[in-house]
Design an enzyme around this catalytic site. Structure first.
Site, short mmCIF file in Angstrom:
data_model
loop_
_atom_site.label_atom_id
_atom_site.label_comp_id
_atom_site.label_asym_id
_atom_site.label_seq_id
_atom_site.Cartn_x
_atom_site.Cartn_y
_atom_site.Cartn_z
N LYS A 1 62.33 -9.17 41.32
CA LYS A 1 60.99 -9.22 40.93
C LYS A 1 60.88 -10.74 40.45
CE LYS A 1 59.64 -4.55 40.54
NZ LYS A 1 59.22 -3.53 39.93
N CYS B 1 54.44 4.63 40.99
CA CYS B 1 55.24 5.18 39.99
C CYS B 1 54.91 5.33 38.63
CB CYS B 1 56.59 4.50 40.34
SG CYS B 1 57.65 4.28 41.59
N HIS C 1 56.24 3.14 34.02
CA HIS C 1 57.00 3.50 35.35
C HIS C 1 57.72 4.76 35.20
CE1 HIS C 1 59.39 2.43 38.70
NE2 HIS C 1 58.57 1.45 39.26
N GLN D 1 58.22 -6.38 35.37
CA GLN D 1 56.99 -6.91 35.76
C GLN D 1 56.43 -8.37 35.40
OE1 GLN D 1 54.74 -6.76 38.94
NE2 GLN D 1 55.70 -4.72 38.46
C1 LIG Z 1 59.73 -2.35 39.31
C2 LIG Z 1 59.68 -1.80 38.16
C3 LIG Z 1 60.84 -0.97 37.58
C4 LIG Z 1 61.80 -0.53 38.31
O1 LIG Z 1 62.52 -1.68 38.71
P1 LIG Z 1 64.02 -1.60 39.69
O2 LIG Z 1 64.25 -2.76 40.08
O3 LIG Z 1 63.45 -0.45 40.74
O4 LIG Z 1 65.04 -0.75 39.02
C5 LIG Z 1 60.59 -0.38 36.32
N1 LIG Z 1 59.33 -0.91 35.57
C6 LIG Z 1 58.56 -1.64 36.00
C7 LIG Z 1 57.18 -2.03 35.21
C8 LIG Z 1 58.45 -2.34 37.12
O5 LIG Z 1 57.44 -2.89 37.91
#
Ligand SMILES: *Cc1c(COP(=O)(O)O)cnc(C)c1O
Length: 405
Positions: A225, A363, A122, A202
Site C-alpha cells: 500500500k 472487509c 478491517h 491505509q
Molecule cells: C489493507 C488493509 C489491511 C490488511 O493489509 P494486508 O496487507 O492485507 O495484510 C488492514 N487494515 C487496513 C486499514 C487496510 O487497509
C-alpha cells in the site's frame, strides 16, 4: 519540488495499459497501489545479481544481500523515526503483524481485562482480538462511530479504565477514508497504562507517522500500500515490549543457542523473525519509501486533497448518490451508493469502461451494518491519478446509472 503529474505517471508502466479497450483508470488504490519502475527494477536487480540467503553466509553474495536488507530496515527506521532499527520487525504484512501482537499479548492478559477496538475496523483487525479474548477471558469493547463516519471520542474516554490493557485502532479507515485522531487516542490510553497498536495499512501512502513523537507501542503497515511489493510489511514494536514479550514462531534466525534441553532466543529484531525472510521484498520496500519521499508527502497530500474535493463535488451532482464517510478529516477515498442500484452492478459497468473501483463491504462489514447497506462503490485516489480521470469516473457512473435505473 514541483509536482509533475505526467512525469510521475510515466514512472508506472501499468498506467499506460488498456482495459476492455479503454485507457485504464485505476481507482482501487486503497486495496493496493501500483508499482513504479524503480521498485520493479529493485526486484529484478536482486534476483539477477545478488540473490542469496542472509545473515550467516560468509560469501560475497550473502553479504551483499544482508547489507541491502539491513540497509532497508534502517531506511524504514529513519522514515518512521523509530528510535532503534531493531524496533522495526519485517513481517509478511499488516494482517500478520496484528496476529503476531494478538498472539504474544496472550501472556499479558487475564480474565476480565479489556481490549478496546474501533467500530470502523478491517476484518483483519477484529478476528485476532476475538481469538485473543477467547484464549484469555478478556473482554472486547468497541468505540462507536457517528453518521459522518468518525469515532465518538467521548465514548472512547468512557471505555478507558484500569482494566484496559490494549487499544487497537486503524489510523485511516479503508472503507470510509476517515483519519482517526491517533495522537490523542494514544495519549488517553497511556493515562491508564494501556498499550496501543495502530493499523497504518491505509495511512502510510498519505501520512508519514512519527513513531517517537506519537509514543505508539506497536504500529503495523504493508509495503504494497506504499508502492512496494506484496508479502512484506513491518511491525514496529517499542523496544521495551520487544524485550518483554515472548517470541511468536520458532525456527531458524530467531534463536541464539539450541540444544534439546534448552533454546535461548536471539535479540531484537530476530527474535520475531523466524525463518528465511522476504529478502527481496524488504529491499524493494526500501526502494518504494525512497520513491515516495522523493516526491514528498506534502505534495502527495496536496494533490490527493484536490482530487478528493473535485470528485466529491462532481459525484454529489448526480441525483440519488450518497457518500459514506463525510467527516472533516479524511483521505482520498469516496465510498458511495446510488439509490436503488446495487454497488456490484455499478462496479461491473465501470470495469467495462476501463475504470477500476472496489465494490462490496471492503472487509469492514460492521460499517456496512451501521449504515444498513450491503456495501458501497469505493473510488480511492492516489497521487498518480488526475482530474481528467475523475471526470471519466463521473461520466461512467452517470452512464451506469442510466443503464441500471
Ligand atoms: C489493507 C488493509 C489491511 C490488511 O493489509 P494486508 O496487507 O492485507 O495484510 C488492514 N487494515 C487496513 C486499514 C487496510 O487497509
Amino acid at each position: 519540488m514541483s509536482f509533475n503529474i505526467q512525469k510521475i505517471r510515466n514512472d508506472f508502466p501499468i498506467l499506460s495499459r488498456k482495459v476492455n479497450g479503454y485507457p485504464l483508470v485505476y481507482l482501487d488504490n486503497a486495496a493496493t497501489l501500483q508499482k513504479p519502475q524503480l521498485v520493479i527494477d529493485a526486484i529484478v536487480d536482486y534476483y539477477s545479481n545478488y540473490n542469496a540467503n542472509i545473515h550467516r553466509g560468509v560469501h560475497t553474495l550473502s553479504q551483499e544481500a544482508t547489507d541491502a536488507y539491513e540497509a532497508a530496515r534502517q531506511k524504514i527506521q529513519k522514515h518512521f523515526n523509530a528510535k532503534e532499527s531493531h524496533e522495526i520487525l519485517f513481517t509478511p504484512g499488516t494482517t500478520y503483524g496484528i496476529n503476531l501482537v494478538a498472539h504474544v499479548f496472550t501472556s499479558e492478559l487475564k480474565k476480565g481485562d479489556e481490549i478496546i477496538v474501533s467500530a470502523m475496523e478491517h476484518h483483519s483487525n477484529i478476528v485476532p482480538w476475538q481469538m485473543l479474548c477467547e484464549r484469555t477471558g478478556a473482554i472486547l469493547k468497541v468505540i462507536p462511530m457517528n453518521e459522518e463516519g468518525a469515532l465518538i471520542f467521548s465514548e472512547y474516554e468512557k471505555l478507558l479504565s484500569e482494566k484496559t490493557k490494549l487499544v487497537f485502532v486503524n489510523h485511516i479507515s479503508n472503507a470510509l477514508g476517515t483519519i482517526n485522531p491517533i495522537a490523542k487516542i494514544i495519549e488517553y490510553a497511556h493515562k491508564v497504562n494501556a498499550a496501543v497498536l495502530i493499523d497504518g495499512a491505509q495511512s502510510c501512502s498519505h501520512i508519514k507517522p512519527n513513531f517517537q513523537e506519537l509514543d505508539v507501542d506497536f504500529y503495523v503497515t504493508s509495503a504494497h500500500k506504499m508502492c512496494g511489493p506484496t508479502g512484506i510489511g513491518i511491525l514496529y514494536m517499542k523496544e521495551e515490549w520487544g524485550n518483554k514479550l515472548p517470541p511468536y514462531q520458532g525456527g531458524g534466525e530467531m534463536i541464539d543457542q539450541v540444544t534439546f534441553e534448552k533454546t535461548t532466543y536471539a535479540g531484537l529484531p530476530f527474535k520475531f523473525e523466524a525463518g528465511t525472510p522476504n529478502i527481496c521484498g524488504g529491499i524493494a520496500f526500501g526502494a518504494a519509501i525512497d520513491y515516495l519521499n522523493n516526491i514528498g508527502f506534502d505534495a502527495i497530500v496536496a494533490h490527493e486533497d484536490e482530487l478528493l474535493e473535485y470528485a466529491t463535488k462532481k459525484l454529489l451532482e448526480i441525483e440519488g448518490l450518497r457518500i459514506y464517510g463525510t467527516g472533516p478529516d479524511k483521505t482520498s477515498v469516496v465510498s458511495f451508493n446510488i439509490e436503488g442500484i446495487h454497488p456490484y452492478d455499478i462496479g461491473t459497468i465501470l470495469d467495462k469502461l476501463g475504470v477500476a473501483v472496489r465494490t462490496g463491504h471492503h472487509c469492514a462489514q460492521p460499517i456496512m451494518d451501521f449504515y444498513k447497506i450491503p456495501g458501497t462503490v469505493r473510488a480511492s485516489f492516489a497521487f498518480y491519478n488526475t482530474l481528467e480521470e475523475v471526470d471519466i469516473l463521473v461520466e461512467a457512473v452517470k452512464k451506469a446509472k442510466m443503464m441500471l435505473s
